[in-house]
Design an enzyme around this catalytic site. Structure first.
Site, PDB file in Angstrom:
ATOM      1  N   ASP A  67       0.813  -1.221   0.000  1.00  0.00           N
ATOM      2  CA  ASP A  67       0.000   0.000   0.000  1.00  0.00           C
ATOM      3  C   ASP A  67       0.846   1.270   0.000  1.00  0.00           C
ATOM      4  O   ASP A  67       2.060   1.232   0.233  1.00  0.00           O
ATOM      5  CB  ASP A  67      -0.951   0.008   1.209  1.00  0.00           C
ATOM      6  N   ASP A 136      -7.848  -2.942  14.107  1.00  0.00           N
ATOM      7  CA  ASP A 136      -9.234  -3.230  13.695  1.00  0.00           C
ATOM      8  C   ASP A 136      -9.316  -4.447  12.763  1.00  0.00           C
ATOM      9  O   ASP A 136     -10.357  -4.713  12.173  1.00  0.00           O
ATOM     10  CB  ASP A 136      -9.851  -2.000  13.015  1.00  0.00           C
ATOM     11  N   HIS A 138      -7.437  -4.913   9.994  1.00  0.00           N
ATOM     12  CA  HIS A 138      -7.127  -4.697   8.568  1.00  0.00           C
ATOM     13  C   HIS A 138      -5.828  -5.412   8.192  1.00  0.00           C
ATOM     14  O   HIS A 138      -4.932  -5.598   9.009  1.00  0.00           O
ATOM     15  CB  HIS A 138      -7.096  -3.208   8.182  1.00  0.00           C
ATOM     16  N   GLU A 143      -9.859  -2.037   5.276  1.00  0.00           N
ATOM     17  CA  GLU A 143     -10.507  -1.746   6.550  1.00  0.00           C
ATOM     18  C   GLU A 143     -11.768  -2.606   6.707  1.00  0.00           C
ATOM     19  O   GLU A 143     -12.257  -3.185   5.727  1.00  0.00           O
ATOM     20  CB  GLU A 143     -10.879  -0.250   6.587  1.00  0.00           C
TER      21      GLU A 143
HETATM   22  C1  F6R Z   1       1.315  -1.386   6.114  1.00  0.00           C
HETATM   23  C2  F6R Z   1       0.070  -2.149   6.186  1.00  0.00           C
HETATM   24  C3  F6R Z   1      -0.755  -2.141   7.432  1.00  0.00           C
HETATM   25  C4  F6R Z   1       0.064  -2.348   8.693  1.00  0.00           C
HETATM   26  C5  F6R Z   1      -0.849  -2.305   9.917  1.00  0.00           C
HETATM   27  C6  F6R Z   1      -0.072  -2.486  11.201  1.00  0.00           C
HETATM   28  O1  F6R Z   1       1.931  -1.560   4.863  1.00  0.00           O
HETATM   29  O2  F6R Z   1      -0.299  -2.742   5.229  1.00  0.00           O
HETATM   30  O3  F6R Z   1      -1.725  -3.159   7.333  1.00  0.00           O
HETATM   31  O4  F6R Z   1       0.712  -3.581   8.619  1.00  0.00           O
HETATM   32  O5  F6R Z   1      -1.526  -1.096   9.950  1.00  0.00           O
HETATM   33  O6  F6R Z   1       0.749  -1.379  11.380  1.00  0.00           O
HETATM   34  P1  F6R Z   1       1.893  -1.382  12.507  1.00  0.00           P
HETATM   35  O7  F6R Z   1       2.851  -2.423  12.125  1.00  0.00           O
HETATM   36  O8  F6R Z   1       2.496  -0.016  12.436  1.00  0.00           O
HETATM   37  O9  F6R Z   1       1.196  -1.674  13.790  1.00  0.00           O
END
Ligand code: F6R
Length: 260
Positions: A67, A136, A138, A143
């Protein structure tokens, strides 16, 4: 889903690094799906160290990131393109042409997303996909309520994710509202998914991913339908799992050939 519980995030990152290293050594032309955020930092440090000390060779590897924030160019310090250069790409021998990240500045998002999907197909599909987990549930930035068959597209972040990610920006108002993300369906086509989650704040999402119903309300729960998904977590993130003792028992009783 295989659940591997390790005492610490460092130990979990080490197990993940061994899986990535084995993938790259077995198939030097591997196609990797990569993630950003806090979770993969330990894994990336280990991969850099394996490159420096154990000649782990990325020369023929191709990568696709999950992403990117819409509106941030690759030189913006909070862009995921910048993150990847800083934490991994500049420290290993990967060819810049072998690394793909959605373009947050594209003028035609729909066409860009279709091109991204085509590029993944042209590369032969993703061999090993790294995933972090949002609080959440994701994966990528799919989401809650994302279609479980979704493809790469524009998504609007939830207020919770914006609050979670505000720590990287000077204020929550600076966090972009929109992202381009691989879809759940795109992720599910990877041949092997490795999910990392660390700390108590991820415990609820981990339990819902592994032991809850498969539902678009928790996009990561779709991974229950994946033929090969390995979830590697620390004790904090394992705190809400009902069958944690069973997962530990399974891991401790693995045949040697199956061990990561
Ligand atoms: C980032 C991504 C997100 C993160 C998730 C957890 O490329 O795809 O799904 O893996 O938001 O973020 P952290 O690791 O910062 O808790």
């Amino acid at each position: 889903m295989e659940v591997i519980i390790q005492p610490t995030a460092d130990a979990a990152s080490h197990v993940a690094a061994r899986i990535f290293a084995r993938q790259i050594r077995t198939k030097p032309t591997s196609v990797l799906g990569l993630a950003t955020g806090s979770t993969p930092l330990g894994l990336y440090r280990e991969l850099v160290s394996m490159h420096e000390r154990a000649a782990l060779d990325f020369a023929k590897v191709t990568t696709f990131n999950l992403d990117e924030y819409v509106g941030l160019g690759p030189d913006h310090p909070q862009s995921y393109a910048h993150f990847m250069r800083e934490h991994l790409f500049s420290k290993i021998n990967i060819a810049p042409s072998g690394t793909r990240i959605p373009d947050g500045l594209t003028r035609d998002i729909a066409a860009h997303c279709a091109d991204y999907e085509q590029a993944i197909r042209d590369a032969g599909g993703i061999d090993l996909q790294l995933l972090g987990l949002g609080t959440d549930g994701h994966i990528g930035f799919n989401e809650p309520s994302s279609s479980l068959g979704s493809r790469t597209r524009l998504k609007t972040l939830t207020e919770r994710t914006i609050a979670d990610n505000a720590r990287f920006f000077s204020s929550p108002s600076e966090v972009p509202r929109h992202v381009i993300t691989m879809g759940v369906g795109t992720i599910m086509e990877a041949r092997h998914c490795v999910v990392l989650a660390f700390g108590e704040k991820k415990a609820g999402a981990v339990a819902a991913t592994v032991e809850g119903p498969v539902t678009a309300s928790v996009p990561s729960s779709a991974l229950q339908l994946h033929a090969r998904c390995t979830l590697i977590i620390d004790e904090g993130a394992a705190g809400a799992l009902e069958r944690a003792d069973y997962y530990r028992w399974v891991y401790n009783n693995k045949p040697e050939w199956q061990r990561a």
